[in-house]
Design a protein around this motif. Sequence first.
Motif, PDB file in Angstrom:
ATOM      1  N   ARG A  28      36.118  40.702  56.551  1.00  0.00           N
ATOM      2  CA  ARG A  28      35.166  41.285  57.414  1.00  0.00           C
ATOM      3  C   ARG A  28      33.876  40.610  56.629  1.00  0.00           C
ATOM      4  O   ARG A  28      32.958  40.231  57.563  1.00  0.00           O
ATOM      5  N   ARG A  29      33.646  40.684  55.344  1.00  0.00           N
ATOM      6  CA  ARG A  29      32.404  40.096  54.711  1.00  0.00           C
ATOM      7  C   ARG A  29      32.135  38.788  55.033  1.00  0.00           C
ATOM      8  O   ARG A  29      30.974  38.220  55.325  1.00  0.00           O
ATOM      9  N   LEU A  30      33.371  37.894  55.069  1.00  0.00           N
ATOM     10  CA  LEU A  30      33.231  36.549  55.386  1.00  0.00           C
ATOM     11  C   LEU A  30      32.903  36.391  56.917  1.00  0.00           C
ATOM     12  O   LEU A  30      32.212  35.439  57.061  1.00  0.00           O
ATOM     13  N   GLN A  31      33.483  37.155  57.746  1.00  0.00           N
ATOM     14  CA  GLN A  31      32.812  37.016  59.115  1.00  0.00           C
ATOM     15  C   GLN A  31      31.386  37.368  59.509  1.00  0.00           C
ATOM     16  O   GLN A  31      30.684  36.855  60.143  1.00  0.00           O
ATOM     17  N   ASN A  32      30.827  38.315  58.599  1.00  0.00           N
ATOM     18  CA  ASN A  32      29.705  38.789  58.622  1.00  0.00           C
ATOM     19  C   ASN A  32      28.812  37.626  58.167  1.00  0.00           C
ATOM     20  O   ASN A  32      27.504  37.325  58.631  1.00  0.00           O
ATOM     21  N   VAL A  33      29.094  37.044  57.072  1.00  0.00           N
ATOM     22  CA  VAL A  33      28.345  35.942  56.516  1.00  0.00           C
ATOM     23  C   VAL A  33      28.412  34.633  57.429  1.00  0.00           C
ATOM     24  O   VAL A  33      27.396  34.000  57.543  1.00  0.00           O
ATOM     25  N   PRO A  51      44.679  42.270  59.060  1.00  0.00           N
ATOM     26  CA  PRO A  51      43.712  40.994  59.089  1.00  0.00           C
ATOM     27  C   PRO A  51      42.632  41.120  59.117  1.00  0.00           C
ATOM     28  O   PRO A  51      41.787  40.164  58.783  1.00  0.00           O
ATOM     29  N   GLU A  52      42.132  42.224  59.362  1.00  0.00           N
ATOM     30  CA  GLU A  52      40.778  42.608  59.318  1.00  0.00           C
ATOM     31  C   GLU A  52      40.254  43.382  57.980  1.00  0.00           C
ATOM     32  O   GLU A  52      39.729  44.386  58.058  1.00  0.00           O
ATOM     33  N   ALA A  53      40.887  42.738  56.877  1.00  0.00           N
ATOM     34  CA  ALA A  53      40.596  43.184  55.564  1.00  0.00           C
ATOM     35  C   ALA A  53      39.007  43.216  55.128  1.00  0.00           C
ATOM     36  O   ALA A  53      38.301  42.521  55.710  1.00  0.00           O
ATOM     37  N   ALA A  54      38.742  43.799  54.149  1.00  0.00           N
ATOM     38  CA  ALA A  54      37.256  43.864  53.551  1.00  0.00           C
ATOM     39  C   ALA A  54      37.006  42.674  53.496  1.00  0.00           C
ATOM     40  O   ALA A  54      35.482  42.256  53.825  1.00  0.00           O
ATOM     41  N   ALA A  55      37.475  41.678  52.695  1.00  0.00           N
ATOM     42  CA  ALA A  55      37.157  40.388  52.462  1.00  0.00           C
ATOM     43  C   ALA A  55      36.740  39.632  53.728  1.00  0.00           C
ATOM     44  O   ALA A  55      35.777  38.844  53.901  1.00  0.00           O
TER      45      ALA A  55
END
Length: 64
Positions: free
Chosen positions: A36-41, A30-34
Amino acid sequence: MGRMVTFILGIVVLVVAARYVLNRPAKTDPEAAAARRLQNVHKAADRIETDLNKNADAIFNKAE
């Protein structure tokens, strides 16, 4: 006769393999790269919104 049975069994194996690949449950992290990027955004957007609200409040307080 043997060729026909082999051909049919081969087709059945291919169909079963295709159904398995297309319908298997996704076992992705569930913590895939996409994600994680969306969480950072999302975190960056929240931080920017908070900063903008603080600046707007400061300007509003000066105007009073």
